[in-house]
Design a protein around this motif. Sequence first.
Motif, short mmCIF file in Angstrom:
data_model
loop_
_atom_site.label_atom_id
_atom_site.label_comp_id
_atom_site.label_asym_id
_atom_site.label_seq_id
_atom_site.Cartn_x
_atom_site.Cartn_y
_atom_site.Cartn_z
N TRP A 71 35.23 46.66 5.88
CA TRP A 71 34.14 46.64 5.59
C TRP A 71 34.20 45.23 6.29
CZ3 TRP A 71 29.37 44.05 3.11
CH2 TRP A 71 28.10 44.16 3.67
N ASN A 72 33.36 45.68 7.91
CA ASN A 72 33.50 44.68 8.83
C ASN A 72 32.03 44.80 9.76
OD1 ASN A 72 33.80 43.75 12.35
ND2 ASN A 72 36.03 43.07 12.02
N ILE A 90 24.81 46.99 0.28
CA ILE A 90 26.08 48.03 0.92
C ILE A 90 26.50 46.45 -0.02
CG2 ILE A 90 27.70 47.83 2.67
CD1 ILE A 90 25.41 50.33 2.16
N ALA A 91 26.81 45.78 0.27
CA ALA A 91 26.96 43.89 -0.42
C ALA A 91 27.54 44.70 -2.22
CB ALA A 91 27.31 42.81 0.00
N THR A 103 40.04 49.18 -3.43
CA THR A 103 39.85 48.27 -2.73
C THR A 103 39.10 47.71 -2.03
OG1 THR A 103 42.67 47.79 -3.42
CG2 THR A 103 41.80 46.85 -0.95
N THR A 104 38.25 47.09 -1.76
CA THR A 104 37.28 46.72 -0.82
C THR A 104 37.54 45.27 -0.38
OG1 THR A 104 36.28 45.25 -2.97
CG2 THR A 104 35.90 47.11 -2.08
N ILE A 105 37.74 45.12 1.43
CA ILE A 105 38.37 44.17 2.43
C ILE A 105 36.80 44.17 2.89
CG2 ILE A 105 40.07 43.86 4.35
CD1 ILE A 105 41.80 46.24 3.04
N ILE A 106 36.73 42.67 3.06
CA ILE A 106 36.31 42.25 3.90
C ILE A 106 35.92 41.43 5.11
CG2 ILE A 106 33.92 40.93 4.21
CD1 ILE A 106 33.92 43.23 1.56
N SER A 128 38.25 38.27 4.54
CA SER A 128 38.96 37.09 5.68
C SER A 128 38.37 37.10 6.31
CB SER A 128 40.37 38.44 6.22
OG SER A 128 40.87 38.09 7.77
N THR A 129 38.16 35.86 7.76
CA THR A 129 37.24 35.53 9.05
C THR A 129 38.00 36.77 10.16
OG1 THR A 129 38.01 33.92 9.13
CG2 THR A 129 35.72 34.01 8.17
#
Length: 152
Positions: A71-72, A90-91, A103-106, A128-129
Amino acid sequence: LATKLEKIAKEKGITFILPSDVIVADKFAADAATQTVSVDSIPEGWMGLDNGPVATAEIQKELSDCKTVIWNGPMGVFEFEAFAKGTFDIADTLAELTGTGCTTIIGGGDSVAAVEKAGLAEKMSHISTGGGASLELLEGKVLPGVAALQEA
């Protein structure tokens, strides 16, 4: 651009979702007048600032079978309460999916801020920012920092 992306996605067998409805505002402000409309019916001078409930439900349905989600970018202007529901819903969905083994990658500062504001950061697999850098890495580009580590 959206039409072109839809065509490319279809050719590759990828589901590409664009909002069917949106929350619109008469100004970019927390106290703006709002309404929910079809994307084809945005009033003149108004702007879409969040997904509508139908669009959010469509996205949640598509996410339900995913094993990995990257998610970006938030759904809306979550910093204003009137335009936060799509992002927070969605979050919530991603937090639930993480609990089932997805696996959720933000990625990206705004997305990270959104899941933190929703109180769900701890429920995501990875945060990850570095949103732009993450997308470039997924594109196959060599990132200078990664290259330097590989050469060390």
